[in-house]
Design a protein around this motif. Sequence first.
Motif, PDB file in Angstrom:
ATOM      1  N   GLU A  16       0.832  -1.202   0.000  1.00 14.99           N
ATOM      2  CA  GLU A  16       0.000   0.000   0.000  1.00 14.99           C
ATOM      3  C   GLU A  16       0.870   1.257   0.000  1.00 14.99           C
ATOM      4  OE1 GLU A  16      -2.964  -0.019   3.073  1.00 14.99           O
ATOM      5  OE2 GLU A  16      -3.488   2.095   2.735  1.00 14.99           O
ATOM      6  N   LEU A  17       1.908   1.259   0.837  1.00 12.34           N
ATOM      7  CA  LEU A  17       2.773   2.445   0.930  1.00 12.34           C
ATOM      8  C   LEU A  17       3.588   2.636  -0.339  1.00 12.34           C
ATOM      9  CD1 LEU A  17       3.943   2.319   4.644  1.00 12.34           C
ATOM     10  CD2 LEU A  17       2.328   3.907   3.587  1.00 12.34           C
ATOM     11  N   ARG A  18       4.076   1.532  -0.915  1.00 13.97           N
ATOM     12  CA  ARG A  18       4.819   1.642  -2.180  1.00 13.97           C
ATOM     13  C   ARG A  18       3.925   2.246  -3.257  1.00 13.97           C
ATOM     14  NH1 ARG A  18      10.251  -0.761  -3.842  1.00 13.97           N
ATOM     15  NH2 ARG A  18      11.195  -0.654  -1.786  1.00 13.97           N
ATOM     16  N   GLN A  19       2.668   1.773  -3.305  1.00 14.65           N
ATOM     17  CA  GLN A  19       1.713   2.315  -4.277  1.00 14.65           C
ATOM     18  C   GLN A  19       1.510   3.802  -4.051  1.00 14.65           C
ATOM     19  OE1 GLN A  19       0.315   0.680  -6.831  1.00 14.65           O
ATOM     20  NE2 GLN A  19       1.267  -1.277  -6.301  1.00 14.65           N
ATOM     21  N   ALA A  20       1.560   4.210  -2.789  1.00 15.53           N
ATOM     22  CA  ALA A  20       1.331   5.614  -2.441  1.00 15.53           C
ATOM     23  C   ALA A  20       2.598   6.454  -2.635  1.00 15.53           C
ATOM     24  CB  ALA A  20       0.836   5.726  -1.005  1.00 15.53           C
ATOM     25  N   GLY A  21       3.673   5.823  -3.106  1.00 21.42           N
ATOM     26  CA  GLY A  21       4.883   6.583  -3.421  1.00 21.42           C
ATOM     27  C   GLY A  21       5.851   6.748  -2.265  1.00 21.42           C
ATOM     28  N   VAL A  22       5.662   5.986  -1.194  1.00 19.14           N
ATOM     29  CA  VAL A  22       6.607   6.068  -0.073  1.00 19.14           C
ATOM     30  C   VAL A  22       7.749   5.090  -0.337  1.00 19.14           C
ATOM     31  CG1 VAL A  22       6.902   5.740   2.404  1.00 19.14           C
ATOM     32  CG2 VAL A  22       4.755   6.667   1.517  1.00 19.14           C
ATOM     33  N   ARG A  23       8.979   5.531  -0.103  1.00 19.28           N
ATOM     34  CA  ARG A  23      10.138   4.638  -0.268  1.00 19.28           C
ATOM     35  C   ARG A  23      10.275   3.801   1.008  1.00 19.28           C
ATOM     36  NH1 ARG A  23      11.639   9.478  -2.403  1.00 19.28           N
ATOM     37  NH2 ARG A  23      12.901  10.110  -0.630  1.00 19.28           N
ATOM     38  N   VAL A  24       9.600   2.665   0.984  1.00 17.15           N
ATOM     39  CA  VAL A  24       9.513   1.848   2.189  1.00 17.15           C
ATOM     40  C   VAL A  24      10.170   0.482   1.972  1.00 17.15           C
ATOM     41  CG1 VAL A  24       7.234   0.943   1.541  1.00 17.15           C
ATOM     42  CG2 VAL A  24       7.896   1.031   3.953  1.00 17.15           C
ATOM     43  N   GLU A  25      10.781  -0.047   3.009  1.00 18.44           N
ATOM     44  CA  GLU A  25      11.332  -1.401   2.995  1.00 18.44           C
ATOM     45  C   GLU A  25      10.689  -2.153   4.151  1.00 18.44           C
ATOM     46  OE1 GLU A  25      13.315  -2.388   0.642  1.00 18.44           O
ATOM     47  OE2 GLU A  25      13.780  -0.414  -0.213  1.00 18.44           O
ATOM     48  N   GLN A  26      10.796  -3.484   4.124  1.00 18.73           N
ATOM     49  CA  GLN A  26      10.270  -4.233   5.262  1.00 18.73           C
ATOM     50  C   GLN A  26      11.323  -5.190   5.802  1.00 18.73           C
ATOM     51  OE1 GLN A  26       6.804  -6.437   4.022  1.00 18.73           O
ATOM     52  NE2 GLN A  26       7.718  -7.116   2.116  1.00 18.73           N
ATOM     53  N   ASP A  27      11.369  -5.292   7.112  1.00 17.31           N
ATOM     54  CA  ASP A  27      12.288  -6.202   7.787  1.00 17.31           C
ATOM     55  C   ASP A  27      11.439  -7.196   8.570  1.00 17.31           C
ATOM     56  OD1 ASP A  27      14.140  -7.542   9.223  1.00 17.31           O
ATOM     57  OD2 ASP A  27      15.087  -5.782  10.126  1.00 17.31           O
ATOM     58  N   LEU A  28      11.184  -8.330   7.937  1.00 15.82           N
ATOM     59  CA  LEU A  28      10.282  -9.320   8.552  1.00 15.82           C
ATOM     60  C   LEU A  28      11.074 -10.498   9.124  1.00 15.82           C
ATOM     61  CD1 LEU A  28       7.421  -9.357   5.868  1.00 15.82           C
ATOM     62  CD2 LEU A  28       7.722  -7.859   7.843  1.00 15.82           C
ATOM     63  N   ARG A  29      12.377 -10.300   9.301  1.00 14.85           N
ATOM     64  CA  ARG A  29      13.197 -11.404   9.807  1.00 14.85           C
ATOM     65  C   ARG A  29      12.766 -11.809  11.213  1.00 14.85           C
ATOM     66  NH1 ARG A  29      18.990  -8.962   9.330  1.00 14.85           N
ATOM     67  NH2 ARG A  29      17.772  -7.242  10.185  1.00 14.85           N
ATOM     68  N   ASN A  30      13.047 -13.029  11.528  1.00 20.49           N
ATOM     69  CA  ASN A  30      12.724 -13.547  12.850  1.00 20.49           C
ATOM     70  C   ASN A  30      13.786 -13.070  13.847  1.00 20.49           C
ATOM     71  OD1 ASN A  30      12.092 -14.992  15.087  1.00 20.49           O
ATOM     72  ND2 ASN A  30      12.653 -16.979  14.229  1.00 20.49           N
ATOM     73  N   GLU A  31      13.715 -11.790  14.169  1.00 21.72           N
ATOM     74  CA  GLU A  31      14.637 -11.201  15.144  1.00 21.72           C
ATOM     75  C   GLU A  31      13.822 -10.375  16.123  1.00 21.72           C
ATOM     76  OE1 GLU A  31      17.744 -11.775  15.410  1.00 21.72           O
ATOM     77  OE2 GLU A  31      18.345 -12.585  13.454  1.00 21.72           O
ATOM     78  N   LYS A  32      14.436 -10.061  17.245  1.00 21.51           N
ATOM     79  CA  LYS A  32      13.729  -9.247  18.226  1.00 21.51           C
ATOM     80  C   LYS A  32      13.570  -7.821  17.709  1.00 21.51           C
ATOM     81  CE  LYS A  32      14.422 -10.399  22.729  1.00 21.51           C
ATOM     82  NZ  LYS A  32      15.171 -10.549  23.983  1.00 21.51           N
ATOM     83  N   LEU A  33      12.537  -7.154  18.196  1.00 23.64           N
ATOM     84  CA  LEU A  33      12.264  -5.785  17.762  1.00 23.64           C
ATOM     85  C   LEU A  33      13.470  -4.877  18.024  1.00 23.64           C
ATOM     86  CD1 LEU A  33      10.232  -3.763  16.643  1.00 23.64           C
ATOM     87  CD2 LEU A  33       9.461  -3.352  18.978  1.00 23.64           C
ATOM     88  N   ASN A  34      14.083  -5.047  19.165  1.00 22.19           N
ATOM     89  CA  ASN A  34      15.256  -4.227  19.504  1.00 22.19           C
ATOM     90  C   ASN A  34      16.343  -4.306  18.453  1.00 22.19           C
ATOM     91  OD1 ASN A  34      14.383  -3.096  21.840  1.00 22.19           O
ATOM     92  ND2 ASN A  34      15.303  -4.625  23.184  1.00 22.19           N
ATOM     93  N   TYR A  35      16.547  -5.519  17.994  1.00 22.90           N
ATOM     94  CA  TYR A  35      17.589  -5.775  17.007  1.00 22.90           C
ATOM     95  C   TYR A  35      17.277  -5.060  15.700  1.00 22.90           C
ATOM     96  CZ  TYR A  35      20.615  -8.644  13.990  1.00 22.90           C
ATOM     97  OH  TYR A  35      21.549  -9.071  13.098  1.00 22.90           O
ATOM     98  N   LYS A  36      16.029  -5.140  15.280  1.00 20.25           N
ATOM     99  CA  LYS A  36      15.633  -4.514  14.013  1.00 20.25           C
ATOM    100  C   LYS A  36      15.656  -2.998  14.124  1.00 20.25           C
ATOM    101  CE  LYS A  36      12.440  -8.229  12.884  1.00 20.25           C
ATOM    102  NZ  LYS A  36      11.126  -8.530  12.305  1.00 20.25           N
ATOM    103  N   ILE A  37      15.233  -2.483  15.274  1.00 18.15           N
ATOM    104  CA  ILE A  37      15.269  -1.033  15.478  1.00 18.15           C
ATOM    105  C   ILE A  37      16.700  -0.548  15.415  1.00 18.15           C
ATOM    106  CG2 ILE A  37      14.984   0.786  17.213  1.00 18.15           C
ATOM    107  CD1 ILE A  37      12.374  -0.456  17.995  1.00 18.15           C
ATOM    108  N   ARG A  38      17.578  -1.285  16.053  1.00 16.14           N
ATOM    109  CA  ARG A  38      18.986  -0.895  16.053  1.00 16.14           C
ATOM    110  C   ARG A  38      19.532  -0.803  14.630  1.00 16.14           C
ATOM    111  NH1 ARG A  38      24.161  -1.074  18.480  1.00 16.14           N
ATOM    112  NH2 ARG A  38      25.556  -2.210  17.100  1.00 16.14           N
ATOM    113  N   GLU A  39      19.207  -1.800  13.813  1.00  9.65           N
ATOM    114  CA  GLU A  39      19.703  -1.785  12.432  1.00  9.65           C
ATOM    115  C   GLU A  39      19.123  -0.633  11.628  1.00  9.65           C
ATOM    116  OE1 GLU A  39      19.646  -5.321  10.134  1.00  9.65           O
ATOM    117  OE2 GLU A  39      21.362  -6.148  11.215  1.00  9.65           O
ATOM    118  N   ALA A  40      17.818  -0.443  11.750  1.00  9.36           N
ATOM    119  CA  ALA A  40      17.162   0.644  11.020  1.00  9.36           C
ATOM    120  C   ALA A  40      17.733   1.986  11.465  1.00  9.36           C
ATOM    121  CB  ALA A  40      15.660   0.607  11.255  1.00  9.36           C
ATOM    122  N   GLN A  41      18.002   2.065  12.763  1.00  4.11           N
ATOM    123  CA  GLN A  41      18.559   3.288  13.336  1.00  4.11           C
ATOM    124  C   GLN A  41      19.956   3.561  12.765  1.00  4.11           C
ATOM    125  OE1 GLN A  41      16.558   4.711  15.939  1.00  4.11           O
ATOM    126  NE2 GLN A  41      17.799   6.519  15.562  1.00  4.11           N
TER     127      GLN A  41
END
Length: 503
Positions: free
Chosen positions: A427-452
């Motif tokens: 939906e966001l890609r269609q709306a023109g947002v440059r979005v990626e998804q991180d659906l890996r089986n990792e803890k939220l903290n870990y994913k936030i750290r990487e995105a950060q």
Amino acid sequence: MMPIAEALAFFSDQGEGYKVELLKDLEEKGEKAVSLYQQGDFIDLCRGPHIPDTSWLKSFKLLRVAGSYWRGDERNPMLTRIYGTAFSDKKDLKKYLNRIEEAKKRDHRKLGKELALFTIQDEVGPGLILWQPRGAMLRKLIEDYWKDAHYKNGYELLYTPHIARQDLWKTSGHLDFYGENMYSAMEIDEVAYQLKPMNCPFHIGVYNATKHSYREFPVRWCELGTVYRYERTGALHGLMRVRGFTQDDAHIFCRPDQLEEEIFNIIDLNLQVLKTFGFADYDVYLSTRPEKYVGSDEHWDLSTKALQAAMEKKGLAYAIDPGEGVFYGPKIDIKIKDQLGRSWQCSTIQVDFNLPERFGMTYTGQDGAEHQPIMIHRALMGSLERFIGVLIEHYAGAFPLWMAPEQARILNITDAQAEYCSKVYTELRQAGVRVEQDLRNEKLNYKIREAQMMKTPYMLIIGDREMEEGTVTVRKRNGDNLPPMTPQEFADLVSKECEQGTA
RNA sequence: GCCGAUAUAGCUCAGCUUGGUAGAGCGGCUGAUUCGUAAUCAGUAGGUCUCCGGUUCAAGUCCGGAUAUCGGCUCCA
């Protein structure tokens, strides 16, 4: 103070040849006496005074050694220069050293690797940039903005080739005046061709393809033109100094009576572009006639005055850089500073009476006779490579939303939300947002750290709560959370913020 | 190009002084775990030690050269 004759004798007794040379020069300039300073047994020539005495220098550190030509001329022998710094107390020294450390963290070469923006590889060659997907996106966004701004300001876009017959470079004078920066010729069907170091002859080719009238002036043609220049190995530096780069080039053809206004318009657009990218701190220089040049003195005077008049009208403070002009005309340069305080030339505006002459360019005037147009070369960002290098350091890799390669990253808390996340992603890609998804089986903290660490402006956190309500929780890269919102509301927020960025 | 330094796994680095056929962390892969705002645990793969030559019984380690990078100089968008 010591009379020069006495000082001469003193230093030649000590075998200090360089000091003797300096003294002789001073003598020629009419100096009668020079000042000497003493520290223990050490006596040296120095204009001084810098500080009352050395007790002011409690804390010092030697930083680096480097070779340096005697009097900055590469024909002279090389001396060893030792760099050091001193402060009146330890805290200040430490503060200074910390600042240098901080600046190094913003180095575009380091960030370019960490943020996967670009790479330079031996197999490809020094000074040749490979743009990785994120860097390519960043560059595309800058290019899009640039093209749009030029269209709005009355420019038309051109595309031209990377090579041309050697004869073209003879006609333009590049072979004579710029040859040492050009790569050697290649032969195609027994004709010599050379890689372009500049775009101007091609734009002239476009001009000469048709007849022109004074009524259509000014003609403003722009191109993101990739050029190749030989740079000595020791001069290469990340994105800042490369061998292949893309200029945000433009050539303006106009009548003499339009020159000053056109330069004014260029400066106006130039400052607007710099402002969009958050640059407010830059130095402006007017470069005058160099040793190697073409064209009449009259032309040089006329164009130098036009540049000056436009800057003054704009209220732009500038310094004069004597003899630093290009061989075909004087120029205005704008230099932006990087994080280590080194300044890099980006914008340049150059008047040229020479190439129109060499290529026999004409237009029909009001009087029905043929006249020669005036040509202005200009680049605002200079080269995309260098500009992006400065930009990376300026923002420390945390780009404003409108040019962030990845604006948002979707993070799920457990696998249970994966399907909903993918729906939001689409939906966001269609709306023109440059979005990626991180659906890996990792803890939220870990994913936030990487995105950060990738300096992603927004993280969209999705757990069971969001999934049930059809929302996303928005975490900003500064750690703040926004109240939950629908994907559409987030897309609106993004486009609104982007508009503000480029306005 | 010049002066000085550096080059080991995808990344960051140890090993070199005192030659005896390579180590760590992160990342990758596999498995377990299903977790709410900056690093979950376990297992596993991965290196012609930049390249070419020399010394030596033996070179990542010592020597010479090349290339690239880093800090400057010079030059420049």
